[in-house]
Design a protein around this motif. Structure first.
Motif, mmCIF file in Angstrom:
data_model
loop_
_atom_site.group_PDB
_atom_site.id
_atom_site.type_symbol
_atom_site.label_atom_id
_atom_site.label_comp_id
_atom_site.label_asym_id
_atom_site.label_seq_id
_atom_site.Cartn_x
_atom_site.Cartn_y
_atom_site.Cartn_z
ATOM 1 N N VAL B 7 0.861 -1.172 0.000
ATOM 2 C CA VAL B 7 0.000 0.000 0.000
ATOM 3 C C VAL B 7 0.897 1.222 0.000
ATOM 4 C CG1 VAL B 7 -1.830 1.237 1.231
ATOM 5 C CG2 VAL B 7 -1.719 -1.257 1.371
ATOM 6 N N LEU B 10 -1.782 5.875 0.554
ATOM 7 C CA LEU B 10 -3.228 5.783 0.431
ATOM 8 C C LEU B 10 -3.918 6.837 1.311
ATOM 9 C CD1 LEU B 10 -5.303 3.089 -0.549
ATOM 10 C CD2 LEU B 10 -5.848 3.565 1.817
ATOM 11 N N LYS B 12 -7.792 8.827 2.056
ATOM 12 C CA LYS B 12 -9.231 8.684 1.852
ATOM 13 C C LYS B 12 -9.930 9.874 2.482
ATOM 14 C CE LYS B 12 -13.283 6.605 1.469
ATOM 15 N NZ LYS B 12 -13.755 6.967 0.141
ATOM 16 N N ALA B 61 -10.491 4.695 -2.666
ATOM 17 C CA ALA B 61 -9.550 5.616 -2.025
ATOM 18 C C ALA B 61 -9.200 6.687 -3.046
ATOM 19 C CB ALA B 61 -8.300 4.869 -1.574
ATOM 20 N N GLY B 64 -3.374 7.416 -3.799
ATOM 21 C CA GLY B 64 -2.524 6.275 -3.473
ATOM 22 C C GLY B 64 -2.940 5.027 -4.218
ATOM 23 N N GLU B 65 -2.208 3.947 -3.970
ATOM 24 C CA GLU B 65 -2.519 2.714 -4.683
ATOM 25 C C GLU B 65 -2.263 1.487 -3.835
ATOM 26 O OE1 GLU B 65 0.077 3.348 -8.055
ATOM 27 O OE2 GLU B 65 1.626 2.146 -7.091
ATOM 28 N N VAL B 66 -2.929 0.397 -4.245
ATOM 29 C CA VAL B 66 -2.774 -0.883 -3.574
ATOM 30 C C VAL B 66 -2.286 -1.883 -4.611
ATOM 31 C CG1 VAL B 66 -3.979 -2.728 -2.345
ATOM 32 C CG2 VAL B 66 -4.677 -0.348 -2.004
#
Lengths: 288, 263
Positions: B7, B10, B12, B61, B64-66
């Motif tokens: 992750v 990230l 939100k 979200a 960011g990224e997963v």
């Protein structure tokens, strides 16, 4: 709790030697015994009511125009059954009921589901549904007679319009009251929209749909009676009207009795259907 | 070691009632290694549930990224299995049909899914309950089914959102031990959310402490105890010391979260 559990165990293991109970601990009736006690009371009540009906007709109100005892109603019923009249009238009424009710079930469930899943459809249909749900739609019968004539079509129409709204509303509420947690599960498992509908929303709505159908049956029967009372050439409602005009109270009673029994029978059928379609609800009753 | 779940940054946001954006997760970055068991603890309202929901693709979200195995993931997917906190079994399905739900959705035929579900029910200790309905089971048994359902799709990462929060204390302890046993057999990468510090310390290889408003990773604590871990570990001084350490870290947050104004 422990007392009931004890009683239950004993009822199951009938051949086991009864263990001595501690002093002060008494067996209450088992759930099965309680159910039988309730059923027995209901049977007595029905028998008592029928006896009272017969007694009133035989001794209290002897004028045949004002009242008719059960035995005379049954005799009239037997006579009409033998000459085929009864089956003809019941057939006509049953056809009107079946067509009208089936139509209202299909349209009601479909529109209810559509309204619950499409915001736009809901916004457009909502004022009309509220309006028609609360209006006395039996008043439309003269209008249906004008358009559809005295035959089957006008009866199907009146049955349809008065039965469709409770079915529609319950289908709508059923979909809307689906647990949001379960919708989240569907999302987590990557369900398509179609799968969400068939695997989550429809089963969640089922108990509500059944309630709607139950209300619909009552109203559909009323629709048949109203339709036939207004103008008809056959049907149990026609039988009642014709008998009333010729002061034949026994036949009037017979007609009403037939409608009532039909209602009871249909409700029982629906209860059976619910147990078949929604066995998880039955297991709730069994487990607590 | 390469990260299984990665992750990066990230963030939100939620919209307040006035339409103002409010940051609830503040550029969270973490790497979870293959087969690692990571717990996140934090005061209520710290965004830990929002975080795991974002990882699971249940909420988007904004920043960011997963990545899983280096591959970017968006939205829910079969590479992540979600175990929910609340009672999330479908009441109209039997235990067996609940377990195969995820497979059924992907079009796996019963001939293939049923034997798998039976073996998973054996794994979670529910042999013989396949044809029961959820309302016939206790809370602990229902969460076992919940776990079996998530395992059935054979995910790379298991996301568990306070799965034992609603259970009574004794059942919870047993379930923790069972979970470790299952994890040892299935070898999954696990991200586990809880508000119970001892639960986190008992289960995890690593405990991440979240701070509140917005949620941030305040501390990353390695749990050194060897496995398999017995429940009696929880009463050892070394264990209590770690619990105390984590508690000190989040104490102010918890106190603060009790005094926050609504809205």
């Amino acid at each position: 709790m422990s007392e009931a559990a004890l009683g239950h165990d004993k009822a199951r293991g009938a051949d086991a030697a009864p263990s001595p109970l501690p002093a002060g601990l008494r067996h209450g009736p088992t759930p099965a015994q309680l159910a039988w006690i309730s059923r027995r009371r209901a049977i007595y009540s029905v028998i008592g009511g029928l006896a009272l009906w017969e007694f009133t007709g035989q001794f209290l109100v002897t004028n045949p125009i004002l009242f008719s005892p059960l035995s005379k109603v049954l005799a009239v019923g037997w006579k009409l059954l033998m000459n085929g009249e009864l089956m003809r009238h019941m057939g006509v009424s049953a056809l009107e009921f079946s067509l009208g009710f089936a139509l209202s079930a299909v349209v009601g469930i479909a529109l209810g589901f559509l309204m619950a899943t499409s915001r736009r459809t809901q916004d457009i249909l909502d004022p009309w549904v509220s309006f028609f749900y609360s209006s006395p739609l039996v008043a439309l019968m003269p209008f249906f007679l004008l358009i559809f004539g005295i035959g089957l079509a006008s009866k199907v129409a009146i049955v349809f319009v008065i039965a469709v709204f409770p079915i529609l509303l319950n289908a709508f509420v059923g979909i809307r009251s689906a647990d949001p947690h379960l919708l989240e599960v569907a999302k987590a498992f990557n369900c398509s929209r179609g799968q969400i509908f068939t695997k989550i929303l429809m089963p969640a709505a089922l108990p509500f749909v059944i309630v709607g159908l139950r209300l619909g049956i009552g109203r559909a029967l009323t629709g048949v009676v109203v339709g036939e009372l207004f103008a008809s050439r056959a049907g149990v409602g026609y039988l009642i009207t014709a008998a009333g005009l010729s002061f034949d109270t026994a036949t009037v009673f017979l007609g009403v009795l037939i409608f009532s029994l039909m209602g009871v029978l249909l409700m029982e059928g629906l209860k059976y259907l619910e147990q078949r379609l929604a066995p998880w609800r039955k297991s709730v009753q069994e487990t607590h | 070691m390469t990260a299984k779940l990665q992750v990066s940054n990230l963030s939100k946001y939620f919209l307040t009632r006035d339409g103002e954006p409010r940051k609830v997760l503040d550029s969270i970055s973490l790497d979870i290694a293959t087969n690692e068991f990571v717990c996140i603890v934090g005061a209520s309202g710290c965004g830990k549930t929002t975080f795991i929901r974002a990882i699971g693709g249940l909420v988007p979200a904004e920043e960011g990224e997963v990545r899983i195995d280096g591959k970017l993931v968006e939205g829910p997917g079969g590479d992540r299995g979600f175990v929910f906190q609340h009672d999330s079994l479908l009441p109209w399905r039997t235990v067996l049909d609940n377990v195969v739900f995820g497979l059924e959705v992907r079009g796996v035929k019963p001939a293939a899914s049923h034997p798998l579900a039976e073996s998973l029910l054996k794994l979670v200790g529910l042999t013989g309950f396949a044809q029961h309905y959820p309302n016939e089971l206790s809370g602990g048994m229902r969460q076992r089914v919940n776990l079996a359902r998530a395992l059935a799709i054979d995910p790379d990462v298991l996301l568990m959102d306070e799965p034992f929060a609603a259970l009574d204390a004794q059942t919870r302890e047993i379930m923790q031990r069972e979970l470790l046993k299952i994890w040892a057999q299935k070898r999954k990468t696990v991200l586990f959310i809880t508000h119970q510090i001892d639960e986190a310390a008992y289960l995890a290889d690593r405990v991440l402490v979240f701070s509140s408003r917005p949620g941030r990773v305040a501390a990353d604590i390695a749990i050194p105890f060897p496995r398999p871990r017995a429940l009696s570990l929880k009463r050892s001084p070394e264990f209590l010391k770690i619990v105390d350490e984590i508690w000190t870290l989040i104490e102010q947050e918890v106190v603060a979260s009790m005094q926050v104004e609504p809205g």
